[in-house]
Design a protein around this motif. Structure first.
Motif, PDB file in Angstrom:
ATOM      1  N   ALA A 363     -31.172 -13.627  68.061  1.00  0.00           N
ATOM      2  CA  ALA A 363     -30.750 -14.265  69.311  1.00  0.00           C
ATOM      3  C   ALA A 363     -29.791 -13.369  70.096  1.00  0.00           C
ATOM      4  O   ALA A 363     -29.903 -13.237  71.330  1.00  0.00           O
ATOM      5  N   LEU A 364     -28.843 -12.727  69.416  1.00  0.00           N
ATOM      6  CA  LEU A 364     -27.901 -11.843  70.107  1.00  0.00           C
ATOM      7  C   LEU A 364     -28.625 -10.653  70.729  1.00  0.00           C
ATOM      8  O   LEU A 364     -28.325 -10.261  71.863  1.00  0.00           O
ATOM      9  N   ALA A 365     -29.572 -10.064  69.995  1.00  0.00           N
ATOM     10  CA  ALA A 365     -30.329  -8.945  70.548  1.00  0.00           C
ATOM     11  C   ALA A 365     -31.149  -9.388  71.747  1.00  0.00           C
ATOM     12  O   ALA A 365     -31.235  -8.674  72.770  1.00  0.00           O
ATOM     13  N   ALA A 366     -31.768 -10.569  71.656  1.00  0.00           N
ATOM     14  CA  ALA A 366     -32.585 -11.068  72.763  1.00  0.00           C
ATOM     15  C   ALA A 366     -31.735 -11.340  73.998  1.00  0.00           C
ATOM     16  O   ALA A 366     -32.102 -10.954  75.122  1.00  0.00           O
ATOM     17  N   PHE A 367     -30.586 -12.014  73.823  1.00  0.00           N
ATOM     18  CA  PHE A 367     -29.727 -12.302  74.975  1.00  0.00           C
ATOM     19  C   PHE A 367     -29.132 -11.022  75.558  1.00  0.00           C
ATOM     20  O   PHE A 367     -28.974 -10.917  76.783  1.00  0.00           O
ATOM     21  N   THR A 368     -28.793 -10.061  74.705  1.00  0.00           N
ATOM     22  CA  THR A 368     -28.272  -8.791  75.215  1.00  0.00           C
ATOM     23  C   THR A 368     -29.300  -8.092  76.097  1.00  0.00           C
ATOM     24  O   THR A 368     -28.986  -7.625  77.208  1.00  0.00           O
ATOM     25  N   LEU A 369     -30.544  -8.030  75.613  1.00  0.00           N
ATOM     26  CA  LEU A 369     -31.594  -7.392  76.405  1.00  0.00           C
ATOM     27  C   LEU A 369     -31.881  -8.169  77.675  1.00  0.00           C
ATOM     28  O   LEU A 369     -32.109  -7.587  78.744  1.00  0.00           O
ATOM     29  N   LEU A 370     -31.832  -9.500  77.584  1.00  0.00           N
ATOM     30  CA  LEU A 370     -32.114 -10.314  78.766  1.00  0.00           C
ATOM     31  C   LEU A 370     -31.010 -10.185  79.802  1.00  0.00           C
ATOM     32  O   LEU A 370     -31.273 -10.088  81.011  1.00  0.00           O
ATOM     33  N   PHE A 371     -29.761 -10.167  79.368  1.00  0.00           N
ATOM     34  CA  PHE A 371     -28.657  -9.966  80.308  1.00  0.00           C
ATOM     35  C   PHE A 371     -28.756  -8.601  80.963  1.00  0.00           C
ATOM     36  O   PHE A 371     -28.505  -8.461  82.173  1.00  0.00           O
ATOM     37  N   TYR A 372     -29.095  -7.586  80.186  1.00  0.00           N
ATOM     38  CA  TYR A 372     -29.206  -6.247  80.751  1.00  0.00           C
ATOM     39  C   TYR A 372     -30.356  -6.178  81.755  1.00  0.00           C
ATOM     40  O   TYR A 372     -30.257  -5.528  82.812  1.00  0.00           O
ATOM     41  N   THR A 373     -31.449  -6.839  81.435  1.00  0.00           N
ATOM     42  CA  THR A 373     -32.613  -6.812  82.325  1.00  0.00           C
ATOM     43  C   THR A 373     -32.362  -7.611  83.599  1.00  0.00           C
ATOM     44  O   THR A 373     -32.718  -7.171  84.705  1.00  0.00           O
ATOM     45  N   GLU A 374     -31.747  -8.766  83.437  1.00  0.00           N
ATOM     46  CA  GLU A 374     -31.560  -9.659  84.589  1.00  0.00           C
ATOM     47  C   GLU A 374     -30.381  -9.259  85.463  1.00  0.00           C
ATOM     48  O   GLU A 374     -30.460  -9.314  86.676  1.00  0.00           O
ATOM     49  N   ASP A 375     -29.282  -8.875  84.815  1.00  0.00           N
ATOM     50  CA  ASP A 375     -28.055  -8.635  85.577  1.00  0.00           C
ATOM     51  C   ASP A 375     -27.556  -7.192  85.493  1.00  0.00           C
ATOM     52  O   ASP A 375     -26.578  -6.842  86.160  1.00  0.00           O
ATOM     53  N   GLY A 376     -28.203  -6.361  84.602  1.00  0.00           N
ATOM     54  CA  GLY A 376     -27.687  -5.015  84.404  1.00  0.00           C
ATOM     55  C   GLY A 376     -28.167  -4.041  85.452  1.00  0.00           C
ATOM     56  O   GLY A 376     -29.057  -4.297  86.242  1.00  0.00           O
TER      57      GLY A 376
END
Length: 376
Positions: A363-376
Protein backbone atom coordinates in the motif's frame (compact mmCIF):
# COMPACT_ATOMS: atom_id res chain seq x y z
CA UNK A 1 -33.17 26.16 3.71
CA UNK A 2 -31.48 22.78 3.90
CA UNK A 3 -30.02 21.71 7.20
CA UNK A 4 -26.36 20.81 7.43
CA UNK A 5 -27.24 17.12 8.02
CA UNK A 6 -29.21 17.00 4.77
CA UNK A 7 -26.42 18.28 2.57
CA UNK A 8 -25.18 15.67 0.07
CA UNK A 9 -21.72 14.21 0.46
CA UNK A 10 -20.20 14.15 -3.07
CA UNK A 11 -17.32 11.78 -2.32
CA UNK A 12 -19.76 9.12 -1.11
CA UNK A 13 -21.55 9.07 -4.45
CA UNK A 14 -20.33 7.46 -7.65
CA UNK A 15 -20.66 9.45 -10.83
CA UNK A 16 -20.75 8.17 -14.38
CA UNK A 17 -16.98 8.15 -14.66
CA UNK A 18 -16.53 6.12 -11.48
CA UNK A 19 -19.25 3.66 -12.46
CA UNK A 20 -17.77 3.26 -15.92
CA UNK A 21 -14.29 2.59 -14.54
CA UNK A 22 -15.69 0.09 -12.03
CA UNK A 23 -17.52 -1.77 -14.81
CA UNK A 24 -14.31 -1.97 -16.85
CA UNK A 25 -12.41 -3.16 -13.79
CA UNK A 26 -15.02 -5.80 -12.96
CA UNK A 27 -14.89 -7.12 -16.52
CA UNK A 28 -11.10 -7.39 -16.47
CA UNK A 29 -11.15 -8.97 -13.01
CA UNK A 30 -13.60 -11.59 -14.25
CA UNK A 31 -11.33 -12.46 -17.18
CA UNK A 32 -8.23 -12.62 -14.94
CA UNK A 33 -10.08 -14.77 -12.42
CA UNK A 34 -11.27 -17.11 -15.17
CA UNK A 35 -7.77 -17.56 -16.61
CA UNK A 36 -6.11 -18.16 -13.22
CA UNK A 37 -8.91 -20.49 -12.07
CA UNK A 38 -8.71 -22.51 -15.28
CA UNK A 39 -4.95 -22.97 -14.89
CA UNK A 40 -5.25 -23.99 -11.24
CA UNK A 41 -8.06 -26.46 -11.93
CA UNK A 42 -6.13 -27.99 -14.80
CA UNK A 43 -3.05 -28.45 -12.60
CA UNK A 44 -5.15 -29.89 -9.74
CA UNK A 45 -6.93 -32.28 -12.10
CA UNK A 46 -3.63 -33.66 -13.34
CA UNK A 47 -2.19 -33.81 -9.81
CA UNK A 48 -5.21 -35.68 -8.40
CA UNK A 49 -5.34 -38.12 -11.30
CA UNK A 50 -1.63 -38.91 -10.84
CA UNK A 51 -1.76 -38.97 -7.05
CA UNK A 52 -5.02 -40.38 -5.70
CA UNK A 53 -6.00 -41.77 -9.09
CA UNK A 54 -2.87 -43.92 -9.22
CA UNK A 55 -3.79 -45.60 -5.91
CA UNK A 56 -7.52 -46.04 -6.53
CA UNK A 57 -9.41 -46.52 -9.76
CA UNK A 58 -11.32 -43.24 -10.05
CA UNK A 59 -13.58 -42.11 -12.84
CA UNK A 60 -13.11 -38.75 -14.54
CA UNK A 61 -16.25 -37.42 -12.84
CA UNK A 62 -14.90 -38.40 -9.41
CA UNK A 63 -11.56 -36.73 -10.12
CA UNK A 64 -13.45 -33.64 -11.30
CA UNK A 65 -15.39 -33.58 -8.02
CA UNK A 66 -12.20 -33.80 -5.98
CA UNK A 67 -10.69 -31.04 -8.08
CA UNK A 68 -13.69 -28.77 -7.39
CA UNK A 69 -13.16 -29.33 -3.66
CA UNK A 70 -9.43 -28.60 -3.76
CA UNK A 71 -9.13 -25.74 -6.26
CA UNK A 72 -11.14 -22.95 -4.53
CA UNK A 73 -8.68 -22.73 -1.63
CA UNK A 74 -5.76 -22.24 -4.03
CA UNK A 75 -7.70 -19.75 -6.15
CA UNK A 76 -8.46 -17.62 -3.09
CA UNK A 77 -4.77 -17.58 -2.16
CA UNK A 78 -3.99 -16.16 -5.61
CA UNK A 79 -6.73 -13.50 -5.59
CA UNK A 80 -4.18 -10.69 -4.99
CA UNK A 81 -2.75 -11.49 -8.42
CA UNK A 82 -6.27 -11.42 -9.87
CA UNK A 83 -6.63 -7.85 -8.64
CA UNK A 84 -3.14 -6.95 -9.85
CA UNK A 85 -3.58 -8.35 -13.36
CA UNK A 86 -7.27 -7.46 -13.68
CA UNK A 87 -6.91 -3.84 -12.58
CA UNK A 88 -3.77 -3.42 -14.69
CA UNK A 89 -5.57 -4.77 -17.76
CA UNK A 90 -8.58 -2.51 -17.14
CA UNK A 91 -6.56 0.70 -16.84
CA UNK A 92 -4.22 -0.23 -19.67
CA UNK A 93 -7.30 -0.74 -21.84
CA UNK A 94 -8.63 2.67 -20.84
CA UNK A 95 -5.25 4.17 -21.62
CA UNK A 96 -4.99 2.52 -25.03
CA UNK A 97 -8.40 3.91 -25.99
CA UNK A 98 -7.23 7.36 -24.77
CA UNK A 99 -10.08 7.42 -22.25
CA UNK A 100 -7.75 8.15 -19.36
CA UNK A 101 -6.23 11.01 -21.34
CA UNK A 102 -9.71 12.42 -21.99
CA UNK A 103 -10.62 12.17 -18.31
CA UNK A 104 -7.45 13.93 -17.25
CA UNK A 105 -7.89 16.60 -19.94
CA UNK A 106 -11.38 17.26 -18.58
CA UNK A 107 -9.85 17.97 -15.17
CA UNK A 108 -10.84 14.69 -13.53
CA UNK A 109 -8.42 13.77 -10.76
CA UNK A 110 -6.95 10.28 -10.81
CA UNK A 111 -8.19 9.79 -7.27
CA UNK A 112 -11.79 9.84 -8.54
CA UNK A 113 -11.42 6.56 -10.41
CA UNK A 114 -8.55 4.95 -8.48
CA UNK A 115 -10.08 5.12 -5.01
CA UNK A 116 -13.46 3.61 -6.02
CA UNK A 117 -11.56 0.71 -7.63
CA UNK A 118 -9.57 0.25 -4.42
CA UNK A 119 -12.77 0.49 -2.38
CA UNK A 120 -14.40 -2.22 -4.47
CA UNK A 121 -11.35 -4.43 -3.92
CA UNK A 122 -11.53 -3.74 -0.18
CA UNK A 123 -15.20 -4.73 -0.05
CA UNK A 124 -14.54 -7.88 -2.06
CA UNK A 125 -11.73 -8.71 0.36
CA UNK A 126 -14.15 -8.51 3.28
CA UNK A 127 -16.61 -10.76 1.45
CA UNK A 128 -13.80 -13.20 0.66
CA UNK A 129 -12.67 -13.45 4.28
CA UNK A 130 -16.18 -13.62 5.75
CA UNK A 131 -17.95 -15.88 3.23
CA UNK A 132 -15.91 -17.24 0.33
CA UNK A 133 -12.93 -18.21 2.46
CA UNK A 134 -14.94 -20.33 4.94
CA UNK A 135 -16.67 -22.11 2.05
CA UNK A 136 -13.32 -22.84 0.40
CA UNK A 137 -11.85 -24.00 3.72
CA UNK A 138 -14.78 -26.40 4.23
CA UNK A 139 -14.34 -27.75 0.71
CA UNK A 140 -10.61 -28.21 1.29
CA UNK A 141 -11.33 -30.06 4.52
CA UNK A 142 -13.71 -32.39 2.66
CA UNK A 143 -11.03 -32.97 0.04
CA UNK A 144 -8.39 -33.80 2.66
CA UNK A 145 -10.71 -36.29 4.39
CA UNK A 146 -11.80 -37.88 1.13
CA UNK A 147 -8.20 -38.20 -0.06
CA UNK A 148 -7.19 -39.74 3.28
CA UNK A 149 -10.10 -42.17 3.06
CA UNK A 150 -9.25 -43.21 -0.50
CA UNK A 151 -5.54 -43.53 0.27
CA UNK A 152 -6.31 -45.46 3.45
CA UNK A 153 -8.63 -47.88 1.68
CA UNK A 154 -5.99 -48.44 -0.97
CA UNK A 155 -3.09 -48.95 1.45
CA UNK A 156 -5.03 -50.98 4.02
CA UNK A 157 -5.44 -50.59 7.75
CA UNK A 158 -1.90 -51.74 8.55
CA UNK A 159 -0.41 -48.81 6.63
CA UNK A 160 -2.51 -46.17 8.42
CA UNK A 161 -0.35 -43.56 10.16
CA UNK A 162 0.32 -43.62 13.87
CA UNK A 163 -2.08 -41.44 15.85
CA UNK A 164 -0.73 -38.96 18.40
CA UNK A 165 -3.03 -37.01 20.75
CA UNK A 166 -2.19 -34.64 23.56
CA UNK A 167 -4.60 -33.34 26.17
CA UNK A 168 -4.70 -32.18 29.75
CA UNK A 169 -5.01 -29.20 32.09
CA UNK A 170 -2.91 -27.29 34.61
CA UNK A 171 -2.41 -30.32 36.86
CA UNK A 172 -2.07 -33.24 34.42
CA UNK A 173 -1.04 -33.86 30.82
CA UNK A 174 -1.53 -37.02 28.76
CA UNK A 175 0.27 -37.94 25.55
CA UNK A 176 -1.57 -40.71 23.71
CA UNK A 177 -0.03 -42.88 21.00
CA UNK A 178 -2.02 -45.42 19.00
CA UNK A 179 -0.70 -47.74 16.32
CA UNK A 180 -4.01 -47.77 14.44
CA UNK A 181 -7.49 -46.32 14.60
CA UNK A 182 -10.81 -47.96 13.83
CA UNK A 183 -13.33 -45.31 12.85
CA UNK A 184 -16.16 -47.80 12.37
CA UNK A 185 -16.13 -48.66 16.11
CA UNK A 186 -14.64 -45.33 17.29
CA UNK A 187 -11.61 -46.96 18.92
CA UNK A 188 -7.87 -46.50 19.11
CA UNK A 189 -5.93 -49.77 18.82
CA UNK A 190 -2.62 -50.76 20.49
CA UNK A 191 -2.63 -47.56 22.48
CA UNK A 192 -0.20 -46.16 25.06
CA UNK A 193 -0.92 -43.37 27.56
CA UNK A 194 2.01 -41.34 28.91
CA UNK A 195 0.79 -39.39 31.95
CA UNK A 196 2.59 -36.34 33.35
CA UNK A 197 1.80 -34.31 36.47
CA UNK A 198 2.49 -30.63 37.11
CA UNK A 199 3.71 -29.40 40.50
CA UNK A 200 3.03 -26.03 42.11
CA UNK A 201 5.94 -24.41 40.23
CA UNK A 202 4.63 -25.64 36.89
CA UNK A 203 7.31 -28.29 36.45
CA UNK A 204 6.11 -31.33 34.50
CA UNK A 205 7.12 -34.79 35.71
CA UNK A 206 6.46 -38.17 34.13
CA UNK A 207 4.35 -40.25 36.52
CA UNK A 208 2.73 -43.24 34.78
CA UNK A 209 2.52 -45.28 31.59
CA UNK A 210 -0.52 -47.31 30.61
CA UNK A 211 -0.69 -49.73 27.66
CA UNK A 212 -4.01 -51.07 26.41
CA UNK A 213 -5.40 -53.11 23.54
CA UNK A 214 -8.11 -50.58 22.76
CA UNK A 215 -9.25 -47.15 23.95
CA UNK A 216 -12.56 -45.46 23.21
CA UNK A 217 -13.66 -41.95 24.16
CA UNK A 218 -17.18 -41.42 25.46
CA UNK A 219 -18.88 -38.98 27.85
CA UNK A 220 -15.66 -37.27 28.86
CA UNK A 221 -13.57 -40.35 29.70
CA UNK A 222 -11.32 -42.89 28.02
CA UNK A 223 -12.39 -46.53 28.41
CA UNK A 224 -9.30 -48.76 28.20
CA UNK A 225 -9.62 -52.53 27.67
CA UNK A 226 -6.94 -55.06 28.68
CA UNK A 227 -4.73 -52.35 30.13
CA UNK A 228 -1.41 -52.58 31.96
CA UNK A 229 -0.30 -49.58 34.01
CA UNK A 230 2.88 -48.85 35.92
CA UNK A 231 3.77 -45.82 38.01
CA UNK A 232 7.32 -44.69 38.71
CA UNK A 233 8.94 -47.17 41.11
CA UNK A 234 5.80 -49.38 41.31
CA UNK A 235 4.91 -52.83 39.99
CA UNK A 236 2.77 -53.10 36.87
CA UNK A 237 -0.96 -53.52 37.47
CA UNK A 238 -3.38 -55.18 35.03
CA UNK A 239 -6.90 -53.92 34.43
CA UNK A 240 -9.70 -55.59 32.51
CA UNK A 241 -11.17 -52.11 31.97
CA UNK A 242 -9.90 -48.73 33.12
CA UNK A 243 -11.52 -45.29 32.86
CA UNK A 244 -9.42 -42.13 32.57
CA UNK A 245 -10.98 -38.63 32.60
CA UNK A 246 -10.60 -36.66 29.38
CA UNK A 247 -11.15 -33.06 28.31
CA UNK A 248 -11.63 -33.94 24.63
CA UNK A 249 -14.91 -34.10 22.76
CA UNK A 250 -15.81 -37.56 21.45
CA UNK A 251 -14.92 -36.83 17.83
CA UNK A 252 -11.51 -35.33 18.66
CA UNK A 253 -9.97 -38.74 19.29
CA UNK A 254 -10.08 -39.33 15.54
CA UNK A 255 -9.67 -35.77 14.24
CA UNK A 256 -6.28 -34.16 13.86
CA UNK A 257 -6.18 -30.41 14.24
CA UNK A 258 -7.14 -28.92 10.91
CA UNK A 259 -4.37 -27.23 8.98
CA UNK A 260 -4.38 -23.42 9.39
CA UNK A 261 -5.11 -22.99 5.66
CA UNK A 262 -8.08 -25.37 5.96
CA UNK A 263 -9.56 -23.53 8.96
CA UNK A 264 -12.18 -20.87 8.25
CA UNK A 265 -11.94 -17.34 9.59
CA UNK A 266 -14.84 -17.85 12.01
CA UNK A 267 -13.36 -21.08 13.41
CA UNK A 268 -9.82 -19.79 13.98
CA UNK A 269 -10.34 -18.21 17.45
CA UNK A 270 -11.84 -21.42 18.84
CA UNK A 271 -9.16 -23.48 17.10
CA UNK A 272 -6.45 -21.36 18.68
CA UNK A 273 -7.95 -21.98 22.12
CA UNK A 274 -8.16 -25.73 21.46
CA UNK A 275 -4.56 -25.94 20.27
CA UNK A 276 -3.25 -23.98 23.25
CA UNK A 277 -5.37 -26.04 25.68
CA UNK A 278 -3.79 -29.19 24.23
CA UNK A 279 -0.33 -27.79 24.93
CA UNK A 280 0.68 -27.12 21.30
CA UNK A 281 1.95 -23.91 19.72
CA UNK A 282 -0.77 -21.79 18.09
CA UNK A 283 1.63 -19.57 16.14
CA UNK A 284 0.58 -20.92 12.73
CA UNK A 285 -3.11 -20.36 13.51
CA UNK A 286 -2.51 -16.86 14.87
CA UNK A 287 -0.53 -16.03 11.75
CA UNK A 288 -3.35 -17.33 9.57
CA UNK A 289 -5.91 -15.22 11.46
CA UNK A 290 -3.86 -12.05 11.02
CA UNK A 291 -3.30 -12.81 7.33
CA UNK A 292 -7.04 -13.13 6.80
CA UNK A 293 -7.64 -9.83 8.59
CA UNK A 294 -5.06 -8.18 6.31
CA UNK A 295 -6.55 -9.65 3.10
CA UNK A 296 -8.85 -6.70 2.23
CA UNK A 297 -5.91 -4.30 2.55
CA UNK A 298 -3.81 -6.51 0.26
CA UNK A 299 -6.54 -6.54 -2.43
CA UNK A 300 -6.91 -2.75 -2.26
CA UNK A 301 -3.14 -2.21 -2.33
CA UNK A 302 -2.73 -4.41 -5.41
CA UNK A 303 -5.49 -2.47 -7.19
CA UNK A 304 -3.89 0.90 -6.39
CA UNK A 305 -0.48 -0.39 -7.44
CA UNK A 306 -1.78 -1.55 -10.82
CA UNK A 307 -3.70 1.69 -11.38
CA UNK A 308 -0.69 3.83 -10.45
CA UNK A 309 1.49 2.11 -13.06
CA UNK A 310 -1.25 2.56 -15.65
CA UNK A 311 -1.48 6.30 -14.97
CA UNK A 312 2.21 6.73 -15.70
CA UNK A 313 1.73 5.20 -19.12
CA UNK A 314 0.09 8.29 -20.64
CA UNK A 315 3.05 10.43 -19.64
CA UNK A 316 5.92 8.05 -20.27
CA UNK A 317 4.45 6.33 -23.31
CA UNK A 318 6.15 3.01 -22.56
CA UNK A 319 3.30 0.53 -22.16
CA UNK A 320 5.29 -2.72 -22.20
CA UNK A 321 8.00 -1.60 -19.80
CA UNK A 322 5.66 -0.23 -17.17
CA UNK A 323 3.31 -3.22 -17.38
CA UNK A 324 6.19 -5.62 -16.86
CA UNK A 325 7.42 -3.46 -13.96
CA UNK A 326 4.00 -3.69 -12.28
CA UNK A 327 3.91 -7.48 -12.65
CA UNK A 328 7.49 -7.85 -11.37
CA UNK A 329 6.75 -5.61 -8.40
CA UNK A 330 3.60 -7.61 -7.63
CA UNK A 331 5.55 -10.85 -7.64
CA UNK A 332 8.20 -9.17 -5.50
CA UNK A 333 5.61 -8.37 -2.85
CA UNK A 334 4.35 -11.95 -3.10
CA UNK A 335 7.81 -13.27 -2.25
CA UNK A 336 8.05 -10.73 0.58
CA UNK A 337 4.75 -12.12 1.86
CA UNK A 338 6.08 -15.68 1.69
CA UNK A 339 9.29 -14.70 3.48
CA UNK A 340 7.36 -12.86 6.18
CA UNK A 341 5.09 -15.90 6.64
CA UNK A 342 8.16 -18.11 7.06
CA UNK A 343 9.63 -15.76 9.66
CA UNK A 344 6.28 -15.57 11.43
CA UNK A 345 5.84 -19.36 11.48
CA UNK A 346 9.36 -19.72 12.90
CA UNK A 347 8.48 -17.08 15.55
CA UNK A 348 11.36 -14.88 14.39
CA UNK A 349 8.89 -11.99 14.19
CA UNK A 350 5.42 -11.68 15.76
CA UNK A 351 2.55 -13.18 13.70
CA UNK A 352 0.75 -9.84 13.42
CA UNK A 353 3.85 -8.19 11.97
CA UNK A 354 4.43 -11.04 9.51
CA UNK A 355 0.82 -10.78 8.32
CA UNK A 356 0.46 -6.99 8.07
CA UNK A 357 3.94 -6.00 6.85
CA UNK A 358 3.57 -7.17 3.18
CA UNK A 359 0.19 -5.46 2.50
CA UNK A 360 1.35 -2.30 4.29
CA UNK A 361 4.52 -2.19 2.17
CA UNK A 362 2.43 -2.77 -0.95
CA UNK A 363 0.00 0.00 0.00
CA UNK A 364 2.81 2.46 0.83
CA UNK A 365 4.57 1.74 -2.47
CA UNK A 366 1.30 2.13 -4.39
CA UNK A 367 0.38 5.43 -2.71
CA UNK A 368 3.92 6.76 -3.15
CA UNK A 369 3.83 6.03 -6.88
CA UNK A 370 0.32 7.43 -7.18
CA UNK A 371 1.21 10.65 -5.38
CA UNK A 372 4.28 11.05 -7.56
CA UNK A 373 2.27 10.41 -10.71
CA UNK A 374 -0.68 12.61 -9.79
CA UNK A 375 1.01 15.46 -7.96
CA UNK A 376 4.75 15.03 -8.62
Amino acid sequence: MMSRAALPVPWLRLGRIERYVLVQQARSLGIALGVIAALIMLIDFVEISRGVGSDVDLSGVRILGLMLLKSPQVIIQLLPFVFLFGTLAAFVGLNRRSELIAMRAAGVSAWRFVLPAAGAALIFGVVTVAALGPLAASADGLFQRERARLSGSAAGAEASPTVWIREGDDTRQMVIRAERQDRSSARLLDVTFFIYTNDAEGMRTFSERIDADTASLSNGSWRLVNAVGAEIGQRAVRYATLDLPSSLADEEAFERFARPQATSFWSLPAQIDRVEAAGFSSTAYRLRLQQLLATPLMFAAMSILAAAFSLRLMRLGDLARMSVAAVVLGFGFFFVNQAASAFGSAEVIPPWLAAWLPPLLTALAAFTLLFYTEDG
